[in-house]
Scaffold this active site. Structure first.
Site, PDB file in Angstrom:
ATOM      1  N   SER A 122       0.654  -1.356   0.073  1.00 49.25           N
ATOM      2  CA  SER A 122       0.340  -0.029   0.104  1.00 49.25           C
ATOM      3  C   SER A 122       0.878   1.471   0.728  1.00 49.25           C
ATOM      4  O   SER A 122       0.304   2.246  -0.671  1.00 49.25           O
ATOM      5  CB  SER A 122      -0.977  -0.540   1.168  1.00 49.25           C
ATOM      6  OG  SER A 122      -2.314  -0.927   1.512  1.00 49.25           O
ATOM      7  N   ASP A 172       4.940  -9.695   5.451  1.00 48.25           N
ATOM      8  CA  ASP A 172       4.792  -9.985   4.262  1.00 48.25           C
ATOM      9  C   ASP A 172       3.772 -10.354   3.033  1.00 48.25           C
ATOM     10  O   ASP A 172       3.138 -11.799   4.258  1.00 48.25           O
ATOM     11  CB  ASP A 172       5.920 -11.105   4.304  1.00 48.25           C
ATOM     12  CG  ASP A 172       6.908 -11.516   2.454  1.00 48.25           C
ATOM     13  OD1 ASP A 172       5.712 -11.651   1.581  1.00 48.25           O
ATOM     14  OD2 ASP A 172       8.247 -12.025   2.710  1.00 48.25           O
ATOM     15  N   CYS A 243       4.790  -0.687 -12.002  1.00 45.61           N
ATOM     16  CA  CYS A 243       5.551   0.208 -12.840  1.00 45.61           C
ATOM     17  C   CYS A 243       7.055  -0.216 -13.524  1.00 45.61           C
ATOM     18  O   CYS A 243       7.980   0.474 -13.846  1.00 45.61           O
ATOM     19  CB  CYS A 243       5.907   1.637 -11.987  1.00 45.61           C
ATOM     20  SG  CYS A 243       7.541   1.086 -11.143  1.00 45.61           S
TER      21      CYS A 243
END
Length: 478
Positions: A122, A172, A243
């Protein structure tokens, strides 16, 4: 011009579609990104924000895939992150491409009010707060972050944007398929990646690029995606995004999931997600956004549907014990509701859970009922108030999350700047003392002050006090 890693150029040339030009890619990678923002509809409508900022010289060009996202041009060098409007959560400085994953997650119209949604990676919070706004603070949003330092940043942004339907975890993310198996209606996995698409923002992003390192990253991505798929309900939607630009971290990771669960994985085409989405659409229906297509960062987005049940891979873990919160008594609940209503004209939501821990009163999203005991949570919902010997003291985060628009004592820009710098505000003809009240700017809550007649006594939490605030219609600072 940015000097791109030549090993990267050779590798990425194999993955770039034939109709795109490497020269264009290199040219766009050398250009600075167009600054962009997303308006926070939990606090203000896009229409009202545009009208508010136009006289200050803000020119906003719509981003085609996000109705609340805009490329921004300014008449002067305004420090966006230090303006009152930013600090009070009216907008988030967010790269245009990064607005795509939440849009893809909700591309099918559904009732989000009852949904339980997971954002697996997040921080810093751009997509988490975007999802919360799209949910209109209803339902339940679990926001996970592995890095302890980034959890603090995530919480700060959740608080600033007035998000109340979120619980934060610090794991994790590979544990979710085990601990919260078959739990979520929708999941966003914006996976950790090599960052190949961020070269326009960070010229050093590719300095240490290497195929071996990226292969190791891809293995982690595969494990995270498997975990997300196991945590997803049958019929639910999963968005995988990065990305990065290579097929290694994108298409190959998605294909690995399909080969692992061939009967249950269906790729949903995003070709019609927004006008001209087909320009970035792959044969599989993924969006592979190269910088030169929309003059943006590079990004990859895949939407996956879970079409049938998948067996749990590990035994169900034992339930967590010693949960520190308990439901508040009906007597205290009545007193707490009366305090917020009479003092701040705030109606505490009736469908959510009111909980207490050591005289700290909290508001939990209703969806937490089924998750308590299954996993440890770093922070849940909103801290409403602290209990005093007589009565309560409201918390800042509750006010900015729950106050209705235009409820409170409206400040001028000069006064709002003074408030955010932690200073008391002198009043002329302030009248009789009124006690605690909400102070607002542009009709949106800034926090709480104590009206003493001749001045407003500042009660802004010390960690939110700023030394300098930028004028939103000039580059000068107060």
């Amino acid at each position: 011009m940015v000097q791109l890693n030549q090993d990267f150029i050779k590798s990425i040339a194999k993955d770039m579609p034939a109709h795109l030009s490497m020269d264009d890619f290199i040219s766009y990678s050398s250009k600075p990104l167009r600054p962009s923002i997303r308006i926070n509809t939990l606090k203000i409508s896009s229409q009202d924000f545009i009208a508010l900022m136009a006289p200050k010289g803000w020119t906003l060009e719509p981003i085609p895939w996000c109705q609340d996202g805009f490329w921004i041009s300014l008449d002067s060098d305004v420090q966006l992150g230090n303006t009152v409007e930013h600090l009070q959560g009216l907008f988030y400085i967010q790269e245009a491409s990064s607005m795509l994953p939440p849009i893809a997650l909700f591309s099918t119209k559904t009732d989000k009010a009852e949904h339980t949604i997971l954002d697996m990676a997040s921080a810093p919070g751009s997509k988490t707060t975007q999802i919360a706004a799209m949910m209109d603070n209803s339902g339940l949003l679990i926001a996970n972050e592995y890095s302890s330092s980034r959890v603090k940043v995530l919480h700060a942004n959740v608080l600033r944007m007035g998000v109340s339907n979120t619980a934060l975890t610090h794991f994790d993310a590979r544990v979710f398929g085990e601990y919260l198996y078959d739990q979520f209606d929708a999941i966003l996995l914006d996976a950790p990646c090599s960052g190949e698409g961020t070269i326009r923002k960070d010229p050093l992003a590719l300095n240490n690029w290497g195929l071996a390192e990226n292969s190791a990253i891809a293995e982690t991505q595969k494990a995270l995606l498997e975990s997300a798929f196991l945590a997803l309900k049958t019929g639910g939607s999963l968005v995988y995004s990065t990305c990065a630009l290579s097929k290694l971290e994108n298409q190959d990771v998605c294909e690995h999931l399909r080969s692992t669960f061939p009967e249950a994985v269906e790729f949903e085409s995003l070709a019609t997600l927004f006008p001209d989405a087909d320009k970035a659409c792959t044969d599989e229906g993924f969006l592979h956004v190269w910088p030169q297509i929309y003059d943006s960062e590079g990004f990859f987005i895949a939407k996956i549907t879970k079409t049938c049940d998948v067996e749990r891979q590990k035994p169900e873990p034992k339930r967590q014990k010693n949960f520190p919160f308990t439901p508040i008594s009906s007597k205290v609940e009545l007193e707490l509701r009366q305090y917020f209503k009479q003092t701040f004209d705030i109606d505490i939501p009736t469908d959510d859970m009111l909980m207490v821990r050591d005289l700290e009163y909290w508001l939990f999203p209703a969806g937490m009922k089924t998750l308590i005991g299954k996993m440890r949570f770093q922070r849940i919902g909103v801290k409403l108030a602290d209990g005093l010997k007589k009565g309560f003291k409201a918390r800042h985060e509750a006010i900015v999350a729950l106050a209705e628009k235009s409820t409170g004592y409206e400040l001028s820009q000069a006064q709002a700047i003074q408030y955010l710098m932690g200073r008391d505000i002198p009043l002329v003809d302030g009248g009789k003392p009124q006690g605690e009240l909400i102070v607002t700017y542009h009709g949106s809550a800034l926090g709480v002050a104590k009206h003493l007649g001749s001045r407003l006594k500042n009660t802004l939490p010390r960690d939110l006090v700023r030394d300098k605030i930028a004028d939103s219609d000039a580059s000068t600072t107060a």
